[in-house]
Scaffold this active site. Structure first.
Site, PDB file in Angstrom:
ATOM      1  N   ASP A  48       8.194 106.886  61.744  1.00 33.42           N
ATOM      2  CA  ASP A  48       9.384 106.228  62.006  1.00 33.42           C
ATOM      3  C   ASP A  48      10.383 106.201  60.870  1.00 33.42           C
ATOM      4  OD1 ASP A  48      10.239 103.500  63.827  1.00 33.42           O
ATOM      5  OD2 ASP A  48      10.855 103.418  61.840  1.00 33.42           O
ATOM      6  N   HIS A 111      19.736 101.105  66.512  1.00 35.24           N
ATOM      7  CA  HIS A 111      19.049 100.453  65.395  1.00 35.24           C
ATOM      8  C   HIS A 111      19.124  98.948  65.235  1.00 35.24           C
ATOM      9  CE1 HIS A 111      17.591 101.187  61.001  1.00 35.24           C
ATOM     10  NE2 HIS A 111      17.271 100.118  61.551  1.00 35.24           N
TER      11      HIS A 111
HETATM   12  P1  NDP Z   1       5.761  96.344  56.048  1.00 34.86           P
HETATM   13  O1  NDP Z   1       5.522  95.033  56.751  1.00 34.86           O
HETATM   14  O2  NDP Z   1       5.207  97.761  56.518  1.00 34.86           O
HETATM   15  O3  NDP Z   1       5.408  96.051  54.544  1.00 34.86           O
HETATM   16  C1  NDP Z   1       5.721  97.250  53.533  1.00 34.86           C
HETATM   17  C2  NDP Z   1       5.440  96.693  52.238  1.00 34.86           C
HETATM   18  O4  NDP Z   1       3.986  96.148  52.147  1.00 34.86           O
HETATM   19  C3  NDP Z   1       5.371  97.477  50.993  1.00 34.86           C
HETATM   20  O5  NDP Z   1       6.196  96.668  49.896  1.00 34.86           O
HETATM   21  C4  NDP Z   1       4.295  98.111  50.783  1.00 34.86           C
HETATM   22  O6  NDP Z   1       4.097  98.382  49.333  1.00 34.86           O
HETATM   23  C5  NDP Z   1       3.089  96.897  51.190  1.00 34.86           C
HETATM   24  N1  NDP Z   1       2.039  97.368  51.629  1.00 34.86           N
HETATM   25  C6  NDP Z   1       1.660  98.347  52.616  1.00 34.86           C
HETATM   26  N2  NDP Z   1       0.342  98.230  52.938  1.00 34.86           N
HETATM   27  C7  NDP Z   1      -0.016  97.493  52.155  1.00 34.86           C
HETATM   28  C8  NDP Z   1      -1.619  97.197  51.970  1.00 34.86           C
HETATM   29  N3  NDP Z   1      -2.379  97.770  52.483  1.00 34.86           N
HETATM   30  N4  NDP Z   1      -1.803  96.274  50.810  1.00 34.86           N
HETATM   31  C9  NDP Z   1      -0.867  95.721  50.257  1.00 34.86           C
HETATM   32  N5  NDP Z   1       0.525  95.902  50.396  1.00 34.86           N
HETATM   33  C10 NDP Z   1       0.786  96.799  51.317  1.00 34.86           C
HETATM   34  O7  NDP Z   1       7.351  96.362  56.198  1.00 34.86           O
HETATM   35  P2  NDP Z   1       8.299  97.574  56.572  1.00 34.86           P
HETATM   36  O8  NDP Z   1       9.727  97.047  56.348  1.00 34.86           O
HETATM   37  O9  NDP Z   1       8.458  98.916  55.870  1.00 34.86           O
HETATM   38  O10 NDP Z   1       7.991  97.682  57.980  1.00 34.86           O
HETATM   39  C11 NDP Z   1       7.470  99.037  58.488  1.00 34.86           C
HETATM   40  C12 NDP Z   1       8.376 100.161  59.202  1.00 34.86           C
HETATM   41  O11 NDP Z   1       9.206  99.288  60.238  1.00 34.86           O
HETATM   42  C13 NDP Z   1       9.413 100.551  58.351  1.00 34.86           C
HETATM   43  O12 NDP Z   1       9.129 101.426  57.400  1.00 34.86           O
HETATM   44  C14 NDP Z   1      10.458 101.077  59.271  1.00 34.86           C
HETATM   45  O13 NDP Z   1      10.019 102.223  59.857  1.00 34.86           O
HETATM   46  C15 NDP Z   1      10.420 100.208  60.297  1.00 34.86           C
HETATM   47  N6  NDP Z   1      11.322  99.025  60.118  1.00 34.86           N
HETATM   48  C16 NDP Z   1      12.490  98.886  61.212  1.00 34.86           C
HETATM   49  C17 NDP Z   1      13.446  97.903  61.131  1.00 34.86           C
HETATM   50  C18 NDP Z   1      14.356  97.954  62.188  1.00 34.86           C
HETATM   51  O14 NDP Z   1      15.377  97.329  61.952  1.00 34.86           O
HETATM   52  N7  NDP Z   1      14.340  98.769  63.172  1.00 34.86           N
HETATM   53  C19 NDP Z   1      13.456  97.203  59.801  1.00 34.86           C
HETATM   54  C20 NDP Z   1      12.428  97.261  58.846  1.00 34.86           C
HETATM   55  C21 NDP Z   1      11.482  98.070  59.104  1.00 34.86           C
HETATM   56  P3  NDP Z   1       3.738  99.680  48.754  1.00 34.86           P
HETATM   57  O15 NDP Z   1       4.508 100.825  49.159  1.00 34.86           O
HETATM   58  O16 NDP Z   1       3.949  99.597  47.359  1.00 34.86           O
HETATM   59  O17 NDP Z   1       2.436  99.971  48.960  1.00 34.86           O
END
Ligand code: NDP
Length: 279
Positions: A48, A111
């Protein structure tokens, strides 16, 4: 854990999407190819991204180098707010395909609705034409609230395949999800782990549930998304956490545990408000 163990969900257009994938929001463009290569090696097959993330090239380079047959991958990207309108989406979509190095995506999303600009209906009609060309197999929306979906359903011919919205235990958005489900629109959860903006371990009962199953708190939360029927794609740059987040098919939350998690709803939005964002 292999890709084959991730279940698929059938969308309202008949296409199938892996229920668990990998998101790349805030993955540094310079690092994206390596991160996505790792994710594909670990077993993710659903990616994604979005034009605004600035990392479609890295996603595309990782896909190209992976040797994985295209039909085994599910790739989503999104149209940015400034490209909404009757005509602008066509060039924006072509540019995304170019950056991804693909001749089609599996899912293309608006978006954000940006209601103040009043362009999302025209934009949707452009996406319908893109879908008709075969270059986006499915089309959908993101961050749409019920009034935006109502307007879209009343004025256009295609029901969105998905609505990708902020969902995590403290902000489950049940009313919006149920409204969408009744109309055949699947919900995708963004920020499934609360984007790390609050301590999931503070939610009532979560630490105990994780201990009972011998899993981590993020694994319980991802399992909750799956058992709620949501499509989910956590982001991480760590290969170890990629494995952890994919390893959620070896245990099941009980009805009582799901009830406990239901009580975590605090109406706690951690991202922007879709009614005003982008205006
Ligand atoms: P998430 O809820 O997936 O959280 C990501 C955070 O959690 C990062 O800081 C990561 O740190 C940490 N993390 C991930 N896995 C673990 C774990 N197992 N243990 C501890 N920490 C963890 O947030 P996102 O905003 O990234 O949401 C996921 C996806 O949704 C995005 O990547 C994107 O593709 C989509 N999205 C879409 C939006 C929209 O408006 N349509 C808005 C926001 C997101 P680290 O990398 O250091 O592990």
């Amino acid at each position: 854990m292999t890709a084959a163990t991730v279940p698929t969900v059938t969308l309202n257009d008949g296409n199938r999407i892996p229920q668990l994938g990998f998101g790349v929001f805030k993955v540094d463009p310079a690092e994206t190819q390596r991160v996505v290569e790792d994710a594909l090696e670990v077993g993710y097959r659903h990616l994604d991204t979005a034009a605004v993330y600035g990392n479609e090239e890295g996603v595309g380079a990782a896909i190209a180098g992976s040797g994985i047959p295209r039909e085994e991958l599910f790739v989503t990207t999104k149209l940015w707010n400034t490209d909404q309108g009757a005509q602008a989406p066509f060039a924006a979509f072509d540019a995304s395909l170019d950056r991804l190095g693909l001749d089609r995506v599996d899912l293309y999303l608006i978006h954000w609705p940006v209601p103040a600009r009043g362009l999302y209906l025209d934009t949707w009609r452009a996406l319908e034409r893109i879908a008709a060309s075969g270059r986006a197999r499915s089309i959908g929306v993101s961050n749409f609230q019920i009034p935006h979906l109502e307007a879209l359903l009343a004025a256009t011919a295609t029901v969105p395949a998905v609505n990708q919205i902020e969902v995590h235990p403290a902000f489950p958005q049940r009313a919006l999800r149920e409204w969408a489900a009744e109309r055949g629109i699947r919900t995708e959860s963004w920020g499934p782990l609360g984007q790390g903006k609050y301590d999931l371990g503070e939610l009532p009962g979560l630490t105990d549930i994780a201990a009972r199953h011998g899993v981590t708190i993020p694994q319980v939360v991802l399992r909750w998304h799956l058992q709620e029927g949501l499509i989910v794609f956590p982001k991480t740059t760590s290969r170890e956490r990629m494995r952890e987040n994919l390893d959620v098919f070896g245990f099941e939350l009980s009805t009582e545990e799901l009830e406990t998690l239901r009580a975590a709803d605090e109406g706690r939005r951690v991202g922007p408000d879709p009614d005003t964002f982008g205006a």
